[in-house]
Design a protein around this motif. Sequence first.
Motif, PDB file in Angstrom:
ATOM      1  N   LEU A 136       0.837  -1.202   0.000  1.00 47.59           N
ATOM      2  CA  LEU A 136       0.000   0.000   0.000  1.00 47.59           C
ATOM      3  C   LEU A 136       0.874   1.256   0.000  1.00 47.59           C
ATOM      4  N   LEU A 137       1.948   1.202   0.745  1.00 47.18           N
ATOM      5  CA  LEU A 137       2.869   2.340   0.799  1.00 47.18           C
ATOM      6  C   LEU A 137       3.508   2.569  -0.567  1.00 47.18           C
ATOM      7  N   PHE A 142      -1.677   5.897   0.792  1.00 42.99           N
ATOM      8  CA  PHE A 142      -1.934   6.786   1.927  1.00 42.99           C
ATOM      9  C   PHE A 142      -2.012   8.238   1.475  1.00 42.99           C
ATOM     10  N   ALA A 143      -1.260   8.589   0.434  1.00 40.32           N
ATOM     11  CA  ALA A 143      -1.434   9.909  -0.180  1.00 40.32           C
ATOM     12  C   ALA A 143      -2.818   9.987  -0.817  1.00 40.32           C
ATOM     13  N   ILE A 247       2.056   7.500   7.788  1.00 30.97           N
ATOM     14  CA  ILE A 247       1.538   8.771   8.304  1.00 30.97           C
ATOM     15  C   ILE A 247       2.115   9.936   7.509  1.00 30.97           C
ATOM     16  N   ASN A 248       3.419   9.880   7.204  1.00 31.79           N
ATOM     17  CA  ASN A 248       4.050  10.958   6.427  1.00 31.79           C
ATOM     18  C   ASN A 248       3.409  11.083   5.046  1.00 31.79           C
ATOM     19  N   GLN A 249       3.144   9.944   4.416  1.00 28.70           N
ATOM     20  CA  GLN A 249       2.520   9.959   3.089  1.00 28.70           C
ATOM     21  C   GLN A 249       1.088  10.466   3.184  1.00 28.70           C
ATOM     22  N   ILE A 255      -1.973  17.729   2.665  1.00 30.98           N
ATOM     23  CA  ILE A 255      -1.371  19.025   2.332  1.00 30.98           C
ATOM     24  C   ILE A 255      -1.690  19.413   0.896  1.00 30.98           C
ATOM     25  N   GLU A 256      -1.663  18.442  -0.008  1.00 34.67           N
ATOM     26  CA  GLU A 256      -1.886  18.719  -1.427  1.00 34.67           C
ATOM     27  C   GLU A 256      -3.289  19.250  -1.713  1.00 34.67           C
TER      28      GLU A 256
END
Length: 402
Positions: A136-137, A142-143, A247-249, A255-256
Amino acid sequence: MIRSIEETEEIEKRTNREWRTVSDPKEAGWLFSQDLLHRDRDSNTLFLSLDIRQDREEQDRALVQFYKKDNVRWTSSLQSTLRGDVAKGSGVDRHVMSTVIFRLMNGFHINLGKVAVTKVFEGEPDHLIPSVSDELLDNNMFAVAGRMIGHSFLHCGPRLPGLSPAIIHILFEGSLESAPVTIRDCSDLDVRDIIMKLQGDAEVEECGITNQLCLSWDLPTPNATNRKCLSEKILLHAVIERTKHQINQFRQGLIETGLWPLLIHRRDVIPVLFPRDSEAEITPQIVLDCIIWPSSITVFFESYKAKDEDESEIMDVHRVSGFLKTYIENASSTELKSLIKFWTGWEVPATEMKVEIVEATFPTAATCFEKLRLPRHYTTYKAFHQNLCACISTSDSGFGCT
């Protein structure tokens, strides 16, 4: 009304000031979203198309591919279409946005990681955490989730309920030391069992699954003196350390969409974006308070021609309206969400949801106008309930004649 450039700029400045100062966080979120959408009103329209004649896997892939696109202005106007359905207008946008969040909550019917249904978040309600799947990453899911949630918020659509407070804390750059992690945040029940044993007084085996887990996570093996501290480290690793890249993604996707300034300057909006699962429940009274009931003075027909009022027509209005009220009063939160989705296009109750009693065979909805049309011919609640439930169940595959 055509406004001058000066008037438009003044409106934008006023809206920008208001979202920062208004007391109600929901209103702040709405004002901020409207400001973003207004600023990008002249950008290229985003077109999201689903073919309801395709199977669920193909539809889900189309949704994911839409949100996988890079360098997209998510604040641009949105135009959704359902190929194979006659429905048009804002009701379709609501239906598609509702489908997006529903899939995010319950899983996409695409095969990532050798599973039939891919879940981006896992765990129990109010303690959901990102899946630890590397696949998934690698697929940027996640984005995709961040973009979906932010995009739905911009258009006043459904939210994603039930995310773990610890994940929300880290998502908005809270410190690892102060993350409110609990045992219920651990979605792996085997790991949860190990943690609970270490926190208890029962003897822990010298070797075996506990030792293997500790060694694989570069943690010391348990002994009589370190078991309590070790249980906390395992819990923190299972919930936060293993999901930090996810979480970062996820944060980058949010943010986008342009929401980050709102969420940083108005942290009271964060619970609006990520409500608790219990707060997302819909009660009968919430629905009843939004309904504009039909007047007994005029009964509307599908031909839209007025007909002289008589006593039987008034009786029909009261009887069928009563059937709907009975259905709502006895429905579960899940059933109410399905009704509202059929009625308006998504599970979010509108401020004014209209009811009309018409000359027709089955219940229909004009989602763009948030109007439910109920046939006048029902004489028993059983027949009304059966037909309404059957019609509501068609929402996932389109609107039919709405």
